[in-house]
Write a protein that holds these residues in place. Structure first.
Motif, PDB file in Angstrom:
ATOM      1  N   PRO A  13      39.955  48.467  46.592  1.00  9.77           N
ATOM      2  CA  PRO A  13      41.039  47.578  46.154  1.00  9.77           C
ATOM      3  C   PRO A  13      41.153  46.302  46.989  1.00  9.77           C
ATOM      4  CG  PRO A  13      41.827  49.830  46.288  1.00  9.77           C
ATOM      5  CD  PRO A  13      40.463  49.816  46.883  1.00  9.77           C
ATOM      6  N   ILE A  14      40.901  46.415  48.277  1.00  8.09           N
ATOM      7  CA  ILE A  14      40.952  45.227  49.132  1.00  8.09           C
ATOM      8  C   ILE A  14      39.857  44.243  48.740  1.00  8.09           C
ATOM      9  CG2 ILE A  14      40.686  44.423  51.523  1.00  8.09           C
ATOM     10  CD1 ILE A  14      41.980  47.124  52.368  1.00  8.09           C
ATOM     11  N   VAL A  15      38.657  44.749  48.495  1.00 10.26           N
ATOM     12  CA  VAL A  15      37.549  43.890  48.070  1.00 10.26           C
ATOM     13  C   VAL A  15      37.863  43.260  46.716  1.00 10.26           C
ATOM     14  CG1 VAL A  15      35.112  43.888  47.389  1.00 10.26           C
ATOM     15  CG2 VAL A  15      35.826  45.110  49.438  1.00 10.26           C
ATOM     16  N   GLU A  16      38.407  44.034  45.795  1.00 17.91           N
ATOM     17  CA  GLU A  16      38.753  43.505  44.464  1.00 17.91           C
ATOM     18  C   GLU A  16      39.777  42.376  44.572  1.00 17.91           C
ATOM     19  OE1 GLU A  16      37.357  43.918  41.693  1.00 17.91           O
ATOM     20  OE2 GLU A  16      36.668  45.962  41.444  1.00 17.91           O
ATOM     21  N   ILE A  17      40.834  42.576  45.362  1.00 15.98           N
ATOM     22  CA  ILE A  17      41.861  41.547  45.523  1.00 15.98           C
ATOM     23  C   ILE A  17      41.261  40.294  46.169  1.00 15.98           C
ATOM     24  CG2 ILE A  17      43.995  40.973  46.762  1.00 15.98           C
ATOM     25  CD1 ILE A  17      44.815  43.940  46.310  1.00 15.98           C
ATOM     26  N   TYR A  18      40.410  40.480  47.157  1.00 19.77           N
ATOM     27  CA  TYR A  18      39.776  39.338  47.824  1.00 19.77           C
ATOM     28  C   TYR A  18      38.942  38.529  46.829  1.00 19.77           C
ATOM     29  CZ  TYR A  18      36.714  36.665  50.871  1.00 19.77           C
ATOM     30  OH  TYR A  18      36.007  35.654  51.464  1.00 19.77           O
ATOM     31  N   GLN A  22      39.455  34.693  45.543  1.00 15.95           N
ATOM     32  CA  GLN A  22      38.400  33.688  45.706  1.00 15.95           C
ATOM     33  C   GLN A  22      38.055  33.028  44.378  1.00 15.95           C
ATOM     34  OE1 GLN A  22      37.258  32.596  48.711  1.00 15.95           O
ATOM     35  NE2 GLN A  22      38.868  33.971  49.442  1.00 15.95           N
ATOM     36  N   VAL A  23      37.933  33.826  43.329  1.00 15.73           N
ATOM     37  CA  VAL A  23      37.645  33.269  42.001  1.00 15.73           C
ATOM     38  C   VAL A  23      38.816  32.406  41.551  1.00 15.73           C
ATOM     39  CG1 VAL A  23      37.269  33.856  39.561  1.00 15.73           C
ATOM     40  CG2 VAL A  23      36.041  35.095  41.347  1.00 15.73           C
ATOM     41  N   GLY A  24      40.032  32.862  41.797  1.00 16.11           N
ATOM     42  CA  GLY A  24      41.214  32.093  41.431  1.00 16.11           C
ATOM     43  C   GLY A  24      41.279  30.747  42.129  1.00 16.11           C
ATOM     44  N   GLN A  25      40.837  30.684  43.376  1.00 17.62           N
ATOM     45  CA  GLN A  25      40.822  29.412  44.100  1.00 17.62           C
ATOM     46  C   GLN A  25      39.779  28.454  43.549  1.00 17.62           C
ATOM     47  OE1 GLN A  25      40.406  30.466  48.237  1.00 17.62           O
ATOM     48  NE2 GLN A  25      42.607  30.843  48.486  1.00 17.62           N
ATOM     49  N   VAL A  26      38.704  28.999  42.997  1.00 12.09           N
ATOM     50  CA  VAL A  26      37.643  28.143  42.457  1.00 12.09           C
ATOM     51  C   VAL A  26      37.973  27.663  41.051  1.00 12.09           C
ATOM     52  CG1 VAL A  26      35.206  28.084  41.764  1.00 12.09           C
ATOM     53  CG2 VAL A  26      35.857  29.177  43.916  1.00 12.09           C
ATOM     54  N   ILE A  27      38.398  28.569  40.162  1.00 17.66           N
ATOM     55  CA  ILE A  27      38.607  28.170  38.760  1.00 17.66           C
ATOM     56  C   ILE A  27      40.079  28.076  38.375  1.00 17.66           C
ATOM     57  CG2 ILE A  27      36.382  29.138  38.071  1.00 17.66           C
ATOM     58  CD1 ILE A  27      37.886  31.460  36.750  1.00 17.66           C
ATOM     59  N   GLY A  28      40.983  28.520  39.225  1.00 14.17           N
ATOM     60  CA  GLY A  28      42.405  28.449  38.916  1.00 14.17           C
ATOM     61  C   GLY A  28      42.960  29.817  38.555  1.00 14.17           C
ATOM     62  N   GLY A  29      44.284  29.933  38.609  1.00 23.47           N
ATOM     63  CA  GLY A  29      44.954  31.206  38.381  1.00 23.47           C
ATOM     64  C   GLY A  29      44.872  31.692  36.945  1.00 23.47           C
ATOM     65  N   LEU A  84      35.692  51.856  34.809  1.00 19.31           N
ATOM     66  CA  LEU A  84      35.547  50.721  35.719  1.00 19.31           C
ATOM     67  C   LEU A  84      35.843  49.399  35.013  1.00 19.31           C
ATOM     68  CD1 LEU A  84      32.354  51.823  37.667  1.00 19.31           C
ATOM     69  CD2 LEU A  84      34.689  51.693  38.542  1.00 19.31           C
ATOM     70  N   LEU A  85      35.444  49.281  33.750  1.00  8.87           N
ATOM     71  CA  LEU A  85      35.685  48.031  33.017  1.00  8.87           C
ATOM     72  C   LEU A  85      37.157  47.826  32.693  1.00  8.87           C
ATOM     73  CD1 LEU A  85      32.643  47.881  30.612  1.00  8.87           C
ATOM     74  CD2 LEU A  85      33.213  46.258  32.402  1.00  8.87           C
ATOM     75  N   LEU A  86      37.872  48.890  32.469  1.00  6.83           N
ATOM     76  CA  LEU A  86      39.288  48.750  32.142  1.00  6.83           C
ATOM     77  C   LEU A  86      40.151  48.583  33.390  1.00  6.83           C
ATOM     78  CD1 LEU A  86      39.534  51.302  29.219  1.00  6.83           C
ATOM     79  CD2 LEU A  86      39.390  48.811  29.099  1.00  6.83           C
ATOM     80  N   THR A  87      39.567  48.807  34.568  1.00  2.00           N
ATOM     81  CA  THR A  87      40.259  48.567  35.825  1.00  2.00           C
ATOM     82  C   THR A  87      40.136  47.076  36.137  1.00  2.00           C
ATOM     83  OG1 THR A  87      39.613  50.757  36.596  1.00  2.00           O
ATOM     84  CG2 THR A  87      40.318  49.189  38.269  1.00  2.00           C
ATOM     85  N   PRO A  88      41.248  46.399  36.405  1.00  2.00           N
ATOM     86  CA  PRO A  88      41.147  44.959  36.662  1.00  2.00           C
ATOM     87  C   PRO A  88      40.406  44.664  37.963  1.00  2.00           C
ATOM     88  CG  PRO A  88      43.411  45.714  36.938  1.00  2.00           C
ATOM     89  CD  PRO A  88      42.629  46.866  36.439  1.00  2.00           C
ATOM     90  N   GLY A  89      39.448  43.788  37.874  1.00  2.00           N
ATOM     91  CA  GLY A  89      38.678  43.384  39.048  1.00  2.00           C
ATOM     92  C   GLY A  89      37.265  43.022  38.649  1.00  2.00           C
TER      93      GLY A  89
END
Length: 161
Positions: A13-18, A22-29, A84-89
């Motif tokens: 979960p920590i890796v997923e949130i990170y 990171q993706v959000g900072q590059v392409i936006g929220g 895994l696909l239905l889990t957000p991340g």
């Protein structure tokens, strides 16, 4: 093995949130949220399609009398991949697509088969040596020879007589 699962439940979960941050900072929220929703929708469609294929292959092998080892492994991979696909991340989606897509599933199947066979050989208890009938004895008398080769004399009492 249990500690490894516990560690994964803490680290993943920590890796997923990170990665999401990171993706959000590059392409936006909002584009990040839209990408996660699109991946989940694509994953749900793939799970439905590949799950149906795996189910049909399993039924076909059972009807023809063939052992369904490959089909059961494919079904398990589709189930795990769908979860895994239905889990957000994004990280879980990568592994989910790896388990579900028809062109990557054979590699995943080989890895799972190798892992399970190694675990089975390390977890298999020593060979069990059953009692064998005493040669020349009445088969119904219940005389058995223990694995040590010693003969134990005794009498079988039938409580129903």
């Amino acid at each position: 093995m249990g500690w490894l699962i516990g560690l994964a439940l803490l680290v993943v979960p920590i890796v997923e949130i990170y990665v999401i941050i990171q993706v959000g900072q590059v392409i936006g929220g909002w584009p990040t949220v839209a990408l996660l929703v699109a991946e989940s929708a694509l994953g749900a469609w793939l799970v439905k399609r590949e799950g149906r294929r795996a189910w049909n292959a399993l039924q076909n092998s059972l009807q023809t009398g063939k052992l369904p080892g490959r089909e059961l492994t494919d079904g398990a991979l589709v189930l795990i991949g769908g979860t895994l696909l239905l889990t957000p991340g994004f990280v879980s989606d990568v592994f989910g697509f790896f388990f579900i897509l028809p062109f990557t599933r054979p590699l995943a199947r080989r890895l799972v088969t190798r892992f399970v066979s190694r675990r089975a050989t390390t977890l298999t208890p020593p060979a069990f040596t059953p009692f064998i009938p005493n040669p020349g004895a009445d088969p119904g008398a219940g005389n058995r020879r223990p694995p040590s080769g010693d003969v134990i004399q005794g009498e079988v009492i039938d409580p129903d007589k």
